[in-house]
Enzyme design. Structure first.
Site, PDB file in Angstrom:
ATOM      1  N   ASP A  39       0.794  -1.235   0.000  1.00  0.00           N
ATOM      2  CA  ASP A  39       0.000   0.000   0.000  1.00  0.00           C
ATOM      3  C   ASP A  39       0.823   1.279   0.000  1.00  0.00           C
ATOM      4  O   ASP A  39       0.278   2.365   0.151  1.00  0.00           O
ATOM      5  CB  ASP A  39      -0.944   0.082   1.220  1.00  0.00           C
ATOM      6  CG  ASP A  39      -2.134  -0.843   1.067  1.00  0.00           C
ATOM      7  OD1 ASP A  39      -2.399  -1.271  -0.074  1.00  0.00           O
ATOM      8  OD2 ASP A  39      -2.786  -1.131   2.077  1.00  0.00           O
ATOM      9  N   LYS A  42       4.047   1.693  -4.466  1.00  0.00           N
ATOM     10  CA  LYS A  42       5.141   1.238  -5.341  1.00  0.00           C
ATOM     11  C   LYS A  42       4.723   1.174  -6.802  1.00  0.00           C
ATOM     12  O   LYS A  42       5.427   1.662  -7.675  1.00  0.00           O
ATOM     13  CB  LYS A  42       5.612  -0.161  -4.931  1.00  0.00           C
ATOM     14  CG  LYS A  42       6.489  -0.192  -3.708  1.00  0.00           C
ATOM     15  CD  LYS A  42       6.925  -1.608  -3.392  1.00  0.00           C
ATOM     16  CE  LYS A  42       5.763  -2.561  -3.258  1.00  0.00           C
ATOM     17  NZ  LYS A  42       4.822  -2.187  -2.192  1.00  0.00           N
ATOM     18  N   GLU A 114       7.020  -5.715  -8.355  1.00  0.00           N
ATOM     19  CA  GLU A 114       7.030  -6.957  -7.552  1.00  0.00           C
ATOM     20  C   GLU A 114       8.423  -7.577  -7.559  1.00  0.00           C
ATOM     21  O   GLU A 114       8.588  -8.807  -7.640  1.00  0.00           O
ATOM     22  CB  GLU A 114       5.985  -7.961  -8.080  1.00  0.00           C
ATOM     23  CG  GLU A 114       4.601  -7.377  -8.310  1.00  0.00           C
ATOM     24  CD  GLU A 114       3.859  -7.016  -7.028  1.00  0.00           C
ATOM     25  OE1 GLU A 114       4.375  -7.295  -5.922  1.00  0.00           O
ATOM     26  OE2 GLU A 114       2.752  -6.444  -7.132  1.00  0.00           O
ATOM     27  N   ALA A 115       9.442  -6.733  -7.441  1.00  0.00           N
ATOM     28  CA  ALA A 115      10.833  -7.195  -7.553  1.00  0.00           C
ATOM     29  C   ALA A 115      11.249  -8.069  -6.378  1.00  0.00           C
ATOM     30  O   ALA A 115      12.271  -8.754  -6.445  1.00  0.00           O
ATOM     31  CB  ALA A 115      11.770  -5.993  -7.667  1.00  0.00           C
ATOM     32  N   GLN A 116      10.430  -8.076  -5.328  1.00  0.00           N
ATOM     33  CA  GLN A 116      10.758  -8.951  -4.189  1.00  0.00           C
ATOM     34  C   GLN A 116      10.720 -10.419  -4.587  1.00  0.00           C
ATOM     35  O   GLN A 116      11.338 -11.260  -3.954  1.00  0.00           O
ATOM     36  CB  GLN A 116       9.801  -8.696  -3.010  1.00  0.00           C
ATOM     37  CG  GLN A 116       8.374  -9.200  -3.174  1.00  0.00           C
ATOM     38  CD  GLN A 116       7.464  -8.231  -3.937  1.00  0.00           C
ATOM     39  OE1 GLN A 116       7.913  -7.179  -4.381  1.00  0.00           O
ATOM     40  NE2 GLN A 116       6.190  -8.569  -4.069  1.00  0.00           N
TER      41      GLN A 116
END
Ligand SMILES: [Zn+2]
Length: 242
Positions: A39, A42, A114-116
């Site tokens: 939230d 990003k 969503e690079a995690q």
């Protein structure tokens, strides 16, 4: 002494690139990583960066994994949306870019949402694209998982990125303190065990036929430790926008 002068000059020439070389290469590229809790905006920032870059006449590729819309696109809770390429754990990001070049498309920069979820190997591939191919990379991801541990992709990005920024849009816990950590909520209870990756939104799942209602809630550190979700399940800590 006079004999030393040419040798010194030759040494200098070997370490300083010729002017022609510098002209041949574009300005150095960078690997930039923006991270925060759920939230925090990003995806909105990712789309803004893409917009700003494309206005400069640059061409980019948008990559994502498991976007909340379950479609290959980057969508933000404030209603922006763009098509993106879905990345799998085994995707070689260098080949993906080279394939686009081979097809005649320019790729000046990558937006990675969503690079995690990236593997460490994929983050290193991004670094190689920056260093060897001068592609600018803007990566956006969650800092920690629901157990308050760094995601693998996030850890590697923190290790190798040129520039790391914690996103400054403040997300509040239900108590009013800054929310830093993501809690996974199953049937109204915070859980601390289970698969690292369960894609869900921060609004409760509306599907009445689903076995479990899984969603996420951003909490301050204290309430994450205590496992307290606030006075009501749909209280002020929830983001109602969809
Ligand atoms: Zn709190």
């Amino acid at each position: 002494m006079t004999e030393l002068a040419p040798a010194t000059g030759a040494t200098l020439l070997s370490v300083v690139p010729a002017a022609g070389d510098r002209r041949r290469h574009p300005a150095p590229a960078h690997l930039r990583f923006f991270h925060g809790p759920m939230d925090c905006g990003k995806s909105t920032l990712a789309l803004q960066v893409d917009h700003n870059q494309s206005r400069q006449g640059r061409r980019g590729l948008l990559l994502t994994q498991g976007d909340r819309s379950a479609q290959p696109q980057i969508s933000s809770r404030v209603g922006l949306c763009r098509e993106a390429l879905e990345v799998q754990a085994g995707t070689d990001l260098r080949l993906l870019v080279r394939d686009h070049w081979a097809a005649g498309h320019r790729v000046d920069y990558l937006i990675v949402d969503e690079a995690q979820f990236l593997t460490a190997v994929q983050v290193d591939q991004l670094a190689e694209l920056v260093d060897e191919s001068h592609v600018d990379v803007y990566a956006f991801g969650l800092t920690t998982d629901f157990r308050a541990r760094l995601f693998p992709g996030t850890q590697r990005l923190l290790e190798v990125a040129d520039d790391v920024q914690r996103i400054q849009v403040e997300v509040l816990c239900w108590c009013g303190l800054p929310g830093l950590l993501n809690a996974r909520v199953v049937d109204g209870e915070m859980v601390r065990e289970g698969a690292t990756v369960v894609v869900a939104d921060t609004a409760p799942t509306p599907a009445p036929d689903a076995d479990d209602d899984v969603h996420y809630q951003v909490l301050c550190r204290r309430h994450h430790v205590l496992g307290q979700l606030g006075p009501t399940a749909a209280g002020p800590g929830q983001l109602a926008l969809r």
